[in-house]
Design a protein around this motif. Structure first.
Motif, short mmCIF file in Angstrom:
data_model
loop_
_atom_site.label_atom_id
_atom_site.label_comp_id
_atom_site.label_asym_id
_atom_site.label_seq_id
_atom_site.Cartn_x
_atom_site.Cartn_y
_atom_site.Cartn_z
N THR A 98 0.71 -1.20 0.06
CA THR A 98 -0.05 -0.01 0.06
C THR A 98 0.83 1.17 0.13
OG1 THR A 98 -1.91 -1.15 1.11
CG2 THR A 98 -1.80 1.19 1.34
N ASP A 99 0.39 2.19 -0.88
CA ASP A 99 1.15 3.61 -0.89
C ASP A 99 0.22 4.38 0.32
OD1 ASP A 99 2.07 6.21 -0.92
OD2 ASP A 99 0.96 6.44 -2.90
N TRP A 100 0.95 4.54 1.49
CA TRP A 100 0.23 5.31 2.72
C TRP A 100 0.40 6.79 2.54
CZ3 TRP A 100 -3.02 2.72 5.26
CH2 TRP A 100 -2.86 1.36 5.21
N SER A 101 0.81 7.48 1.54
CA SER A 101 0.88 8.69 1.35
C SER A 101 0.25 9.18 -0.02
CB SER A 101 2.26 9.37 1.51
OG SER A 101 2.99 8.69 0.52
N PRO A 102 -1.01 8.85 -0.32
CA PRO A 102 -1.63 9.22 -1.46
C PRO A 102 -2.10 10.79 -1.36
CG PRO A 102 -3.10 7.96 -0.27
CD PRO A 102 -1.94 7.99 0.66
N LEU A 103 -2.40 11.16 -2.76
CA LEU A 103 -3.08 12.46 -2.61
C LEU A 103 -4.52 12.19 -2.16
CD1 LEU A 103 -2.90 15.68 -3.22
CD2 LEU A 103 -3.18 14.88 -5.42
N VAL A 104 -4.88 12.87 -1.31
CA VAL A 104 -6.37 12.99 -0.73
C VAL A 104 -6.80 14.40 -0.65
CG1 VAL A 104 -7.92 12.31 1.41
CG2 VAL A 104 -5.83 10.81 0.82
N VAL A 105 -7.74 14.66 -1.48
CA VAL A 105 -8.55 16.00 -1.61
C VAL A 105 -10.01 15.92 -1.14
CG1 VAL A 105 -6.85 16.48 -3.34
CG2 VAL A 105 -9.04 15.37 -4.15
N ASP A 106 -10.75 17.04 -0.86
CA ASP A 106 -11.95 17.25 -0.66
C ASP A 106 -12.81 17.37 -1.95
OD1 ASP A 106 -14.44 19.20 -0.09
OD2 ASP A 106 -13.91 18.01 1.72
N ARG A 107 -13.98 16.80 -2.02
CA ARG A 107 -14.91 16.97 -2.94
C ARG A 107 -15.10 18.45 -3.80
NH1 ARG A 107 -17.82 12.42 -4.05
NH2 ARG A 107 -18.89 13.51 -5.32
N ALA A 108 -14.90 19.32 -2.82
CA ALA A 108 -15.11 20.57 -3.13
C ALA A 108 -13.89 21.38 -4.00
CB ALA A 108 -15.52 21.59 -2.06
N SER A 109 -12.80 20.54 -3.98
CA SER A 109 -11.39 20.87 -4.18
C SER A 109 -11.65 21.27 -5.89
CB SER A 109 -10.36 20.05 -4.18
OG SER A 109 -10.30 19.83 -2.94
N SER A 110 -11.14 22.49 -6.68
CA SER A 110 -11.35 22.43 -8.04
C SER A 110 -10.07 21.55 -8.70
CB SER A 110 -10.74 23.85 -8.38
OG SER A 110 -9.48 24.13 -8.34
N THR A 124 7.12 8.29 -9.84
CA THR A 124 6.43 6.64 -9.75
C THR A 124 4.95 6.74 -9.38
OG1 THR A 124 7.29 6.67 -7.23
CG2 THR A 124 8.60 5.72 -9.35
N ARG A 125 4.69 8.08 -8.66
CA ARG A 125 3.32 8.14 -8.31
C ARG A 125 2.44 9.31 -9.10
NH1 ARG A 125 2.18 3.45 -5.66
NH2 ARG A 125 3.83 3.23 -4.10
N ARG A 126 3.02 9.69 -9.98
CA ARG A 126 2.46 10.93 -10.58
C ARG A 126 1.14 10.59 -11.11
NH1 ARG A 126 6.58 12.76 -13.42
NH2 ARG A 126 7.31 13.90 -11.49
N TYR A 127 0.88 9.52 -11.80
CA TYR A 127 -0.25 9.16 -12.48
C TYR A 127 -1.17 8.31 -11.83
CZ TYR A 127 2.06 11.56 -16.34
OH TYR A 127 2.73 12.43 -17.13
N ASP A 128 -1.02 8.15 -10.46
CA ASP A 128 -1.85 7.34 -9.87
C ASP A 128 -3.13 8.14 -9.58
OD1 ASP A 128 0.05 5.48 -9.21
OD2 ASP A 128 0.45 5.87 -7.09
N ASP A 129 -4.06 7.47 -9.02
CA ASP A 129 -5.65 7.82 -8.63
C ASP A 129 -5.37 8.83 -7.50
OD1 ASP A 129 -6.32 6.36 -11.05
OD2 ASP A 129 -7.90 5.43 -9.74
N VAL A 130 -6.28 9.88 -7.32
CA VAL A 130 -6.44 10.62 -6.33
C VAL A 130 -7.78 10.14 -5.61
CG1 VAL A 130 -6.77 13.07 -5.63
CG2 VAL A 130 -5.50 12.44 -7.53
N LEU A 131 -7.41 10.22 -4.22
CA LEU A 131 -8.59 9.70 -3.43
C LEU A 131 -9.37 11.03 -2.91
CD1 LEU A 131 -6.67 7.15 -0.78
CD2 LEU A 131 -8.52 6.85 -2.74
N VAL A 132 -10.55 10.94 -3.00
CA VAL A 132 -11.56 12.21 -2.86
C VAL A 132 -12.31 11.72 -1.71
CG1 VAL A 132 -13.32 13.59 -3.80
CG2 VAL A 132 -11.66 12.56 -5.43
N GLY A 133 -12.43 12.76 -0.56
CA GLY A 133 -13.20 12.36 0.48
C GLY A 133 -14.67 13.32 0.52
N GLY A 134 -15.26 13.32 1.65
CA GLY A 134 -16.44 14.11 1.90
C GLY A 134 -17.55 13.22 2.02
N SER A 135 -18.49 13.72 2.99
CA SER A 135 -19.91 13.27 3.18
C SER A 135 -19.96 11.71 3.69
CB SER A 135 -20.60 13.26 1.76
OG SER A 135 -20.80 14.62 1.44
N GLY A 136 -18.81 11.44 4.22
CA GLY A 136 -18.46 9.86 5.01
C GLY A 136 -18.32 8.98 4.02
N HIS A 137 -17.97 9.28 2.59
CA HIS A 137 -17.78 8.43 1.68
C HIS A 137 -16.60 8.63 1.00
CE1 HIS A 137 -21.92 6.77 2.10
NE2 HIS A 137 -22.25 7.95 1.99
#
Length: 324
Positions: A98-110, A124-137
């Protein structure tokens, strides 16, 4: 290439700041979340689903952190340098891959902000998916979707006037040229209506540029409401608008009557003063119309003739802001 993409994202950020439509939450898709203690072998089974490109990993050790496993990264780990990766990792917990330092952003981010941060990650991580949080999901958005959204935003900004939302000058004349090319084989005519707003300099001087901008925005909104189906409008100068139309096959007298009816309908929507602005801030509008002969049209010639007629119309009438 990623440097160019980062530049594109930064170029769009300032313009998108006031536009809340370009939010990353609109691109995000739900992501599966698993515990960090799940064996890597079971995690591999999850990725057998073709629609799963990444999996979020929740730490089972009590630490409040979320990680990410990408399909490509897992496949690389299971292969291993000597081909023994699967044998070594199959029974180990998912936390080991597991990559324990992914890019995590809020749903309201531009989208532009997120793309800028994504392209700033290590190679090595530039094109990884971005995790999006907010609203408990939790959800994720791919780098490819971020880039597609950026390109679409930039394309829209290059063809739409940032103040009024109408087509820009270049886009309007391009649309006019397209209409002119189509009439050759159809026997139809192309009509152009130019509208020049009088006294905008005086409005800006008396009431300030924000009021002047509000006048142009309302004029553009009314213009859009007034357009019959098939017509297009653009802002072709600071205080000048254009309306494009294609007329069906008809004789010269019918064409003149049709274009005059279009002009009158448009002007009728623009005449009444705005209730939201000072009474003396609402301007008058000069107009000029021109249309092509049947079955042949030249965009440049139409524009030149319309400009000539508009100049003649302006010189024939006193400016109310100068004579008041």
């Amino acid at each position: 290439m990623y440097d160019a993409i980062t530049h594109l994202a930064r170029q769009t950020t300032a313009r998108a700041a006031a536009d809340r439509t370009g939010l990353v939450g609109q691109l995000a898709r739900p992501v599966m979340v698993v515990g960090s203690s799940i064996p890597v072998g079971q995690l591999e089974v999850v990725f057998r689903r073709p629609d799963v490109d990444c999996v979020a990993v929740q730490d089972d050790e009590g630490e409040d952190r979320l990680g990410l496993v990408m399909r490509a990264a897992l496949a690389s780990a299971l292969t291993g340098r000597l081909g023994y990766g699967r044998a070594v990792l199959e029974r180990r917990p998912a936390s080991t891959v597991t990559d324990w330092s992914p890019l995590v952003v809020d749903r309201a981010s531009s989208v532009s902000d997120v793309a800028t941060h994504a392209m700033s990650r290590p190679g090595t991580r530039r094109y990884d998916d971005v995790l999006v949080g907010g609203s408990g999901h939790w959800a994720s958005v791919s780098a490819a979707d971020l880039m597609r959204s950026l390109v679409s935003t930039l394309a829209a900004q290059s063809t739409r006037d940032h103040l009024t939302g109408l087509a820009t000058r270049r886009a309007t004349w391009h649309l006019l040229a397209q209409r002119c090319r189509l009439v050759a084989s159809s026997g139809t005519r192309v009509a152009l209506v130019l509208l020049d707003v009088r006294g905008m300099s005086a409005v800006n001087a008396r009431h300030g540029q924000p009021t002047g901008d509000a006048v142009l925005v309302e004029l553009a909104d009314r213009l859009g409401t007034a357009l019959p189906r098939g017509c297009e409008a653009g802002r072709v100068d600071g205080d000048r608008f254009a309306v494009l139309a294609t007329l069906p096959a008809m004789d010269d007298i019918q064409a003149a009557v049709s274009v005059e009816a279009l002009r009158a309908e448009i002007v009728g929507h623009l005449t009444a003063p705005s209730r939201a602005l000072p009474a003396d801030a609402w301007p008058s509008v000069d107009t000029a119309t021109v249309w092509s002969v049947a079955g042949a049209a030249d965009a440049d010639e139409l524009v030149r003739e319309a400009e000539h007629r508009l100049a003649a119309a302006r010189s024939a009438l006193p400016d109310p802001y100068l004579t008041a």
